[in-house]
Design an enzyme around this catalytic site. Structure first.
Site, short mmCIF file in Angstrom:
data_model
loop_
_atom_site.label_atom_id
_atom_site.label_comp_id
_atom_site.label_asym_id
_atom_site.label_seq_id
_atom_site.Cartn_x
_atom_site.Cartn_y
_atom_site.Cartn_z
N GLU A 195 0.81 -1.22 0.00
CA GLU A 195 0.00 0.00 0.00
C GLU A 195 0.85 1.27 0.00
OE1 GLU A 195 -2.54 -0.19 3.37
OE2 GLU A 195 -1.03 0.54 4.78
N HIS A 245 3.62 1.71 -2.09
CA HIS A 245 4.15 1.98 -3.43
C HIS A 245 3.24 1.47 -4.54
CE1 HIS A 245 7.67 1.73 -0.66
NE2 HIS A 245 8.00 2.83 -1.31
ZN LIG Z 1 6.36 -0.91 -0.79
#
Ligand SMILES: [Zn+2]
Length: 230
Positions: free
Chosen positions: A121, A123
């Site tokens: 959550e 990247h």
């Molecule tokens: Zn990450």
């Protein structure tokens, strides 16, 4: 009969009618189908906005949105993202309906090497790996394939590995009320491998132990040994 009939709701139907139980199941299935089609309609209604957002992202990244390979990419990406987060619309109850059985089995049950794919959550890139689940039944067992489905419910969301591990354990614990649940997840995170530190071979291992797995070191060790062996 009148007294029963005057009772409202499903319980009264069940008592009045010898076929009541199967009718109740059919009702539950109809309800689920209804929910599924409502969910599909909702997904569809959100597609244009998601598609526009992806067009914007690609353009801001400097892409030429007229080039052939990208013509349908925003739409495809939007649909892919909806699929990868579909777990938000699913519950353990939906999955386990009709799949919990009474059984006088109180030995450890282990299902290991369940494939898991999720999205970090932080990247929005994948992390994936294997999930090992153990539980000690308390008069109730579940179809083994359902454990993999529970993993899917929670992994098809934006996640961090620690929370995913805990949610799988608590989901099983609440549904089966077992004597204990153990969940271990081993995963590689593309955000670590493709960017930043670029540690090719680093794996992250997380675990949640509940009930006897938490209280009794020997039970915990037995699970860890059996879940690691090939
Ligand atoms: Zn990450």
């Amino acid at each position: 009969m009148n007294a029963l009939s005057s009772k409202s709701g499903a319980a009264a139907d069940f008592l009045c009618n010898s076929h009541g139980f199967s009718e109740l199941l059919i009702d539950a299935n109809k309800q689920r189908e209804h929910e599924t089609s409502r969910k599909e309609a909702e997904d569809k209604s959100r597609l244009p906005a998601l598609e526009a957002a992806y067009t914007c992202i690609l353009r801001e990244l400097g892409e030429d949105m007229d080039r052939q390979g990208l013509l349908r990419t925003p739409l495809r990406a939007a649909k892919a993202m909806q699929f990868l987060t579909k777990g938000y619309h699913e519950t353990v109850d939906d999955i386990l309906n009709n799949a919990i059985f009474d059984e006088d089995h109180d030995e450890m049950v282990i299902v290991k090497d369940i494939d898991m794919f999720s999205l970090c959550e932080h990247h929005l890139v994948p992390f994936f790996g294997k999930v090992h689940i153990g539980y000690i039944p308390n008069k109730k067992v579940v179809g083994l394939s359902k454990l993999a489905r529970i993993v899917e419910i929670y992994s098809r969301r934006l996640q961090v590995q620690e929370r995913l591990t805990k949610q799988v354990a608590l989901g099983i614990s609440e549904a089966l009320q077992p004597k204990g649940v153990a969940v271990v997840i081993e995963a590689v995170h593309m955000c670590m491998i493709m960017r930043g530190v670029q540690k090719m071979n680093s794996r992250t291992v997380t675990s949640t132990m509940l009930g006897v797995y938490l209280e009794d070191p020997k039970t915990r060790e037995e699970f860890l040994m059996l879940s690691q062996s090939n």
